[in-house]
Motif scaffolding. Structure first.
Motif, mmCIF file in Angstrom:
data_model
loop_
_atom_site.group_PDB
_atom_site.id
_atom_site.type_symbol
_atom_site.label_atom_id
_atom_site.label_comp_id
_atom_site.label_asym_id
_atom_site.label_seq_id
_atom_site.Cartn_x
_atom_site.Cartn_y
_atom_site.Cartn_z
ATOM 1 N N MET A 1 -12.088 9.564 -3.009
ATOM 2 C CA MET A 1 -11.796 10.957 -2.721
ATOM 3 C C MET A 1 -10.834 11.048 -1.538
ATOM 4 O O MET A 1 -10.984 10.350 -0.543
ATOM 5 C CB MET A 1 -13.087 11.696 -2.398
ATOM 6 N N ILE A 2 -9.878 11.906 -1.643
ATOM 7 C CA ILE A 2 -8.887 12.069 -0.581
ATOM 8 C C ILE A 2 -9.390 13.123 0.403
ATOM 9 O O ILE A 2 -9.537 14.291 0.053
ATOM 10 C CB ILE A 2 -7.514 12.433 -1.171
ATOM 11 N N GLU A 3 -9.642 12.673 1.631
ATOM 12 C CA GLU A 3 -10.172 13.562 2.653
ATOM 13 C C GLU A 3 -9.151 13.919 3.723
ATOM 14 O O GLU A 3 -9.269 14.963 4.357
ATOM 15 C CB GLU A 3 -11.388 12.923 3.313
ATOM 16 N N GLN A 4 -8.170 13.040 3.944
ATOM 17 C CA GLN A 4 -7.164 13.278 4.975
ATOM 18 C C GLN A 4 -5.778 13.019 4.404
ATOM 19 O O GLN A 4 -5.501 11.932 3.887
ATOM 20 C CB GLN A 4 -7.393 12.377 6.180
ATOM 21 N N VAL A 5 -4.898 14.034 4.539
ATOM 22 C CA VAL A 5 -3.543 13.955 3.981
ATOM 23 C C VAL A 5 -2.530 14.157 5.102
ATOM 24 O O VAL A 5 -2.651 15.084 5.898
ATOM 25 C CB VAL A 5 -3.329 15.022 2.888
ATOM 26 N N LEU A 6 -1.547 13.284 5.134
ATOM 27 C CA LEU A 6 -0.432 13.403 6.070
ATOM 28 C C LEU A 6 0.752 13.989 5.311
ATOM 29 O O LEU A 6 1.174 13.445 4.283
ATOM 30 C CB LEU A 6 -0.048 12.030 6.630
ATOM 31 N N VAL A 7 1.267 15.120 5.801
ATOM 32 C CA VAL A 7 2.434 15.750 5.185
ATOM 33 C C VAL A 7 3.584 15.658 6.176
ATOM 34 O O VAL A 7 3.533 16.237 7.261
ATOM 35 C CB VAL A 7 2.172 17.224 4.812
ATOM 36 N N ALA A 8 4.613 14.906 5.816
ATOM 37 C CA ALA A 8 5.792 14.770 6.670
ATOM 38 C C ALA A 8 6.709 15.945 6.401
ATOM 39 O O ALA A 8 7.034 16.235 5.250
ATOM 40 C CB ALA A 8 6.507 13.458 6.370
ATOM 41 N N ASP A 103 -5.630 9.119 3.910
ATOM 42 C CA ASP A 103 -5.920 8.675 2.547
ATOM 43 C C ASP A 103 -4.711 8.812 1.629
ATOM 44 O O ASP A 103 -4.656 8.194 0.572
ATOM 45 C CB ASP A 103 -7.075 9.501 1.958
ATOM 46 N N ALA A 104 -3.749 9.656 2.034
ATOM 47 C CA ALA A 104 -2.550 9.890 1.214
ATOM 48 C C ALA A 104 -1.453 10.484 2.083
ATOM 49 O O ALA A 104 -1.726 11.079 3.126
ATOM 50 C CB ALA A 104 -2.863 10.838 0.064
ATOM 51 N N VAL A 105 -0.215 10.311 1.613
ATOM 52 C CA VAL A 105 0.964 10.885 2.263
ATOM 53 C C VAL A 105 1.692 11.742 1.231
ATOM 54 O O VAL A 105 1.820 11.343 0.075
ATOM 55 C CB VAL A 105 1.921 9.787 2.784
ATOM 56 N N ALA A 130 6.462 1.116 1.372
ATOM 57 C CA ALA A 130 5.740 0.398 2.421
ATOM 58 C C ALA A 130 4.431 1.031 2.901
ATOM 59 O O ALA A 130 3.684 0.382 3.616
ATOM 60 C CB ALA A 130 6.670 0.217 3.628
ATOM 61 N N ALA A 131 4.157 2.246 2.523
ATOM 62 C CA ALA A 131 2.940 2.897 3.024
ATOM 63 C C ALA A 131 1.693 2.202 2.484
ATOM 64 O O ALA A 131 1.664 1.766 1.327
ATOM 65 C CB ALA A 131 2.927 4.369 2.633
ATOM 66 N N PRO A 132 0.660 2.122 3.312
ATOM 67 C CA PRO A 132 -0.572 1.449 2.901
ATOM 68 C C PRO A 132 -1.499 2.347 2.070
ATOM 69 O O PRO A 132 -2.599 1.927 1.709
ATOM 70 C CB PRO A 132 -1.216 1.090 4.240
ATOM 71 N N VAL A 133 -1.063 3.574 1.790
ATOM 72 C CA VAL A 133 -1.866 4.532 1.013
ATOM 73 C C VAL A 133 -0.979 5.152 -0.064
ATOM 74 O O VAL A 133 0.240 5.038 0.003
ATOM 75 C CB VAL A 133 -2.452 5.630 1.927
ATOM 76 N N PRO A 134 -1.566 5.840 -1.030
ATOM 77 C CA PRO A 134 -0.756 6.496 -2.058
ATOM 78 C C PRO A 134 0.199 7.525 -1.441
ATOM 79 O O PRO A 134 -0.146 8.216 -0.484
ATOM 80 C CB PRO A 134 -1.788 7.195 -2.946
ATOM 81 N N VAL A 135 1.404 7.593 -2.012
ATOM 82 C CA VAL A 135 2.433 8.510 -1.539
ATOM 83 C C VAL A 135 2.874 9.396 -2.699
ATOM 84 O O VAL A 135 3.153 8.898 -3.785
ATOM 85 C CB VAL A 135 3.668 7.740 -0.994
#
Length: 139
Positions: A1-8, A103-105, A130-135
């Motif tokens: 489950m994706i709990e934390q998302v980074l939005v650039a 958890d995702a970008v 290169a990201a260590p999580v799904p993008v």
């Protein structure tokens, strides 16, 4: 489950679409909007570079204010609170390094003008590789 998302985000339409996507697809996740300002370049000349180095973080935060304000308005429409963060340096490198804590970008495919399109397209490609999580790259 994706709990934390980074939005650039930058100030482009694609970045806004990326945030809208994240808010729609991950409505229950904690979303952090990251703005990355490029650092001074030696090509600017040493005097200008030195002058900017002292205030680069303050300038970056100032640049980010309007982006964060727009992002906050989009999130508020959906009843979501956002976290925000500012970094100075290589956008791709900053996003990749910070992705380790998420958890995702999600990011836009490119920026608004030609220079930004080329740069952001390159950023999206580098982050995807290169990201260590799904993008997710939004168009």
């Amino acid at each position: 489950m994706i709990e934390q998302v980074l939005v650039a985000m930058d100030d482009s339409e694609m970045a806004e679409r990326a945030l809208e996507y994240a808010l729609e697809v991950h409505p229950d996740a904690e979303i952090t909007v990251l703005y990355v300002a490029g650092e001074p370049s030696p090509m600017m000349g040493r005097a200008l570079e030195m002058a900017l180095e002292d205030d680069i973080e303050a300038v970056a935060r100032e640049e980010a204010e309007s982006i964060f304000e727009s992002a906050g308005e989009l999130a508020a429409e959906r009843g979501v609170d956002l976290d925000t963060d500012v970094d100075v340096g290589s956008p791709a490198k900053s996003i990749i390094e910070r992705a380790e804590n998420f958890d995702a970008v999600v990011l836009g495919s490119h920026g608004g003008d030609l220079r930004s399109r080329l740069l952001m397209g390159n950023v999206a490609e580098r982050v995807t590789r290169a990201a260590p999580v799904p993008v997710t790259v939004v168009r």
